[in-house]
Write a protein that holds these residues in place. Sequence first.
Motif, PDB file in Angstrom:
ATOM      1  N   TYR A 167       0.856  -1.183   0.000  1.00 11.87           N
ATOM      2  CA  TYR A 167       0.000   0.000   0.000  1.00 11.87           C
ATOM      3  C   TYR A 167       0.894   1.235   0.000  1.00 11.87           C
ATOM      4  O   TYR A 167       1.723   1.390   0.903  1.00 11.87           O
ATOM      5  CB  TYR A 167      -0.887   0.015   1.241  1.00 11.87           C
ATOM      6  N   VAL A 168       0.746   2.073  -1.007  1.00  7.93           N
ATOM      7  CA  VAL A 168       1.549   3.293  -1.102  1.00  7.93           C
ATOM      8  C   VAL A 168       0.595   4.476  -1.000  1.00  7.93           C
ATOM      9  O   VAL A 168      -0.343   4.604  -1.794  1.00  7.93           O
ATOM     10  CB  VAL A 168       2.325   3.344  -2.437  1.00  7.93           C
ATOM     11  N   THR A 169       0.813   5.324   0.000  1.00  8.03           N
ATOM     12  CA  THR A 169      -0.094   6.457   0.238  1.00  8.03           C
ATOM     13  C   THR A 169       0.710   7.743   0.341  1.00  8.03           C
ATOM     14  O   THR A 169       1.872   7.729   0.764  1.00  8.03           O
ATOM     15  CB  THR A 169      -0.872   6.260   1.557  1.00  8.03           C
TER      16      THR A 169
ATOM     17  N   VAL B 266     -12.007  13.595  -6.387  1.00  2.63           N
ATOM     18  CA  VAL B 266     -12.927  12.483  -6.115  1.00  2.63           C
ATOM     19  C   VAL B 266     -13.961  12.902  -5.068  1.00  2.63           C
ATOM     20  O   VAL B 266     -15.155  12.608  -5.196  1.00  2.63           O
ATOM     21  CB  VAL B 266     -12.153  11.234  -5.656  1.00  2.63           C
TER      22      VAL B 266
ATOM     23  N   ARG C  43     -13.365  13.601   3.448  1.00  5.83           N
ATOM     24  CA  ARG C  43     -11.984  13.648   2.957  1.00  5.83           C
ATOM     25  C   ARG C  43     -11.718  12.375   2.160  1.00  5.83           C
ATOM     26  O   ARG C  43     -12.166  11.292   2.538  1.00  5.83           O
ATOM     27  CB  ARG C  43     -11.050  13.682   4.167  1.00  5.83           C
ATOM     28  N   VAL C  44     -11.011  12.524   1.054  1.00  8.01           N
ATOM     29  CA  VAL C  44     -10.625  11.370   0.248  1.00  8.01           C
ATOM     30  C   VAL C  44      -9.140  11.488  -0.073  1.00  8.01           C
ATOM     31  O   VAL C  44      -8.653  12.572  -0.425  1.00  8.01           O
ATOM     32  CB  VAL C  44     -11.438  11.328  -1.080  1.00  8.01           C
ATOM     33  N   ARG C  45      -8.429  10.388   0.064  1.00  8.05           N
ATOM     34  CA  ARG C  45      -7.015  10.337  -0.330  1.00  8.05           C
ATOM     35  C   ARG C  45      -6.866   9.132  -1.252  1.00  8.05           C
ATOM     36  O   ARG C  45      -7.376   8.048  -0.963  1.00  8.05           O
ATOM     37  CB  ARG C  45      -6.100  10.135   0.876  1.00  8.05           C
ATOM     38  N   VAL C  46      -6.170   9.338  -2.354  1.00  7.72           N
ATOM     39  CA  VAL C  46      -6.000   8.247  -3.310  1.00  7.72           C
ATOM     40  C   VAL C  46      -4.560   7.743  -3.274  1.00  7.72           C
ATOM     41  O   VAL C  46      -3.612   8.527  -3.389  1.00  7.72           O
ATOM     42  CB  VAL C  46      -6.366   8.711  -4.737  1.00  7.72           C
ATOM     43  N   GLY C  47      -4.414   6.463  -3.068  1.00  5.36           N
ATOM     44  CA  GLY C  47      -3.087   5.854  -3.061  1.00  5.36           C
ATOM     45  C   GLY C  47      -3.051   4.655  -3.997  1.00  5.36           C
ATOM     46  O   GLY C  47      -3.961   4.442  -4.794  1.00  5.36           O
ATOM     47  N   LYS C  48      -1.984   3.892  -3.894  1.00  7.65           N
ATOM     48  CA  LYS C  48      -1.828   2.738  -4.774  1.00  7.65           C
ATOM     49  C   LYS C  48      -1.833   1.429  -3.981  1.00  7.65           C
ATOM     50  O   LYS C  48      -1.335   1.373  -2.857  1.00  7.65           O
ATOM     51  CB  LYS C  48      -0.500   2.842  -5.534  1.00  7.65           C
ATOM     52  N   LEU C  49      -2.413   0.431  -4.604  1.00 14.62           N
ATOM     53  CA  LEU C  49      -2.356  -0.928  -4.073  1.00 14.62           C
ATOM     54  C   LEU C  49      -1.598  -1.756  -5.103  1.00 14.62           C
ATOM     55  O   LEU C  49      -2.013  -1.845  -6.257  1.00 14.62           O
ATOM     56  CB  LEU C  49      -3.784  -1.469  -3.914  1.00 14.62           C
TER      57      LEU C  49
ATOM     58  N   GLY D 120      -3.309  -1.553  -8.503  1.00 13.86           N
ATOM     59  CA  GLY D 120      -4.679  -1.094  -8.281  1.00 13.86           C
ATOM     60  C   GLY D 120      -4.690   0.191  -7.486  1.00 13.86           C
ATOM     61  O   GLY D 120      -3.650   0.832  -7.307  1.00 13.86           O
ATOM     62  N   LYS D 121      -5.859   0.578  -7.026  1.00  6.25           N
ATOM     63  CA  LYS D 121      -5.998   1.817  -6.275  1.00  6.25           C
ATOM     64  C   LYS D 121      -6.442   1.546  -4.851  1.00  6.25           C
ATOM     65  O   LYS D 121      -7.209   0.624  -4.590  1.00  6.25           O
ATOM     66  CB  LYS D 121      -7.041   2.715  -6.949  1.00  6.25           C
ATOM     67  N   LEU D 122      -5.917   2.356  -3.954  1.00  8.12           N
ATOM     68  CA  LEU D 122      -6.365   2.360  -2.559  1.00  8.12           C
ATOM     69  C   LEU D 122      -6.956   3.734  -2.322  1.00  8.12           C
ATOM     70  O   LEU D 122      -6.271   4.739  -2.480  1.00  8.12           O
ATOM     71  CB  LEU D 122      -5.160   2.123  -1.645  1.00  8.12           C
ATOM     72  N   ILE D 123      -8.236   3.785  -1.994  1.00  7.17           N
ATOM     73  CA  ILE D 123      -8.906   5.068  -1.779  1.00  7.17           C
ATOM     74  C   ILE D 123      -9.337   5.141  -0.322  1.00  7.17           C
ATOM     75  O   ILE D 123     -10.137   4.321   0.138  1.00  7.17           O
ATOM     76  CB  ILE D 123     -10.125   5.205  -2.721  1.00  7.17           C
ATOM     77  N   GLU D 124      -8.759   6.101   0.414  1.00 10.53           N
ATOM     78  CA  GLU D 124      -9.094   6.275   1.832  1.00 10.53           C
ATOM     79  C   GLU D 124     -10.180   7.342   1.938  1.00 10.53           C
ATOM     80  O   GLU D 124     -10.015   8.447   1.435  1.00 10.53           O
ATOM     81  CB  GLU D 124      -7.864   6.711   2.616  1.00 10.53           C
TER      82      GLU D 124
ATOM     83  N   ASP E 267     -12.889   9.429   4.510  1.00  8.58           N
ATOM     84  CA  ASP E 267     -13.419   9.791   5.832  1.00  8.58           C
ATOM     85  C   ASP E 267     -14.888  10.124   5.677  1.00  8.58           C
ATOM     86  O   ASP E 267     -15.245  11.025   4.920  1.00  8.58           O
ATOM     87  CB  ASP E 267     -12.685  11.016   6.394  1.00  8.58           C
TER      88      ASP E 267
END
Lengths: 80, 80
Positions: free
Chosen positions: A6-8, A21, A35-41, B39-43, B45
Amino acid sequence: MKANVYVTLKQEVLDPQGDAVRRALGALGFDDVKRVRVGKLIEIDLEGADEAAAKEELASMCEKLLANPVIEDFRFELEK
Amino acid sequence: MKANVYVTLKQEVLDPQGDAVRRALGALGFDDVKRVRVGKLIEIDLEGADEAAAKEELASMCEKLLANPVIEDFRFELEK
């Protein structure tokens, strides 16, 4: 062995993609999204069965290629 | 409430980005990497504390915006 990396973005780094988003979700009626944060899996299939060696290798992959340590954090988990 | 949404390409969909990462890892000496998928990781709140409502809302967000159901799968988990 399968690993999920997981890269954030670091908390203090702005995330315009995440903001876009959030606004798009708001426009669709999802008003309670704060709040939304987009990272990589990144899913990685590794040969070999030594868990300790795999963890060391994954940390090295993240530092060298998968994450930008200036603006990103990483974590990973192994699936047996 | 915090949610992590994971969006991944379906198994049968080619992933050129993942292949590029695999080759780059190989070039760095990580020879035991067999397969990489990105892929994507979307956090997210969310306001509100109703877990069932949050799950329903997240599934709807994924179907409408966060994932492309033609080529992507999604899953999500709630943190407390």
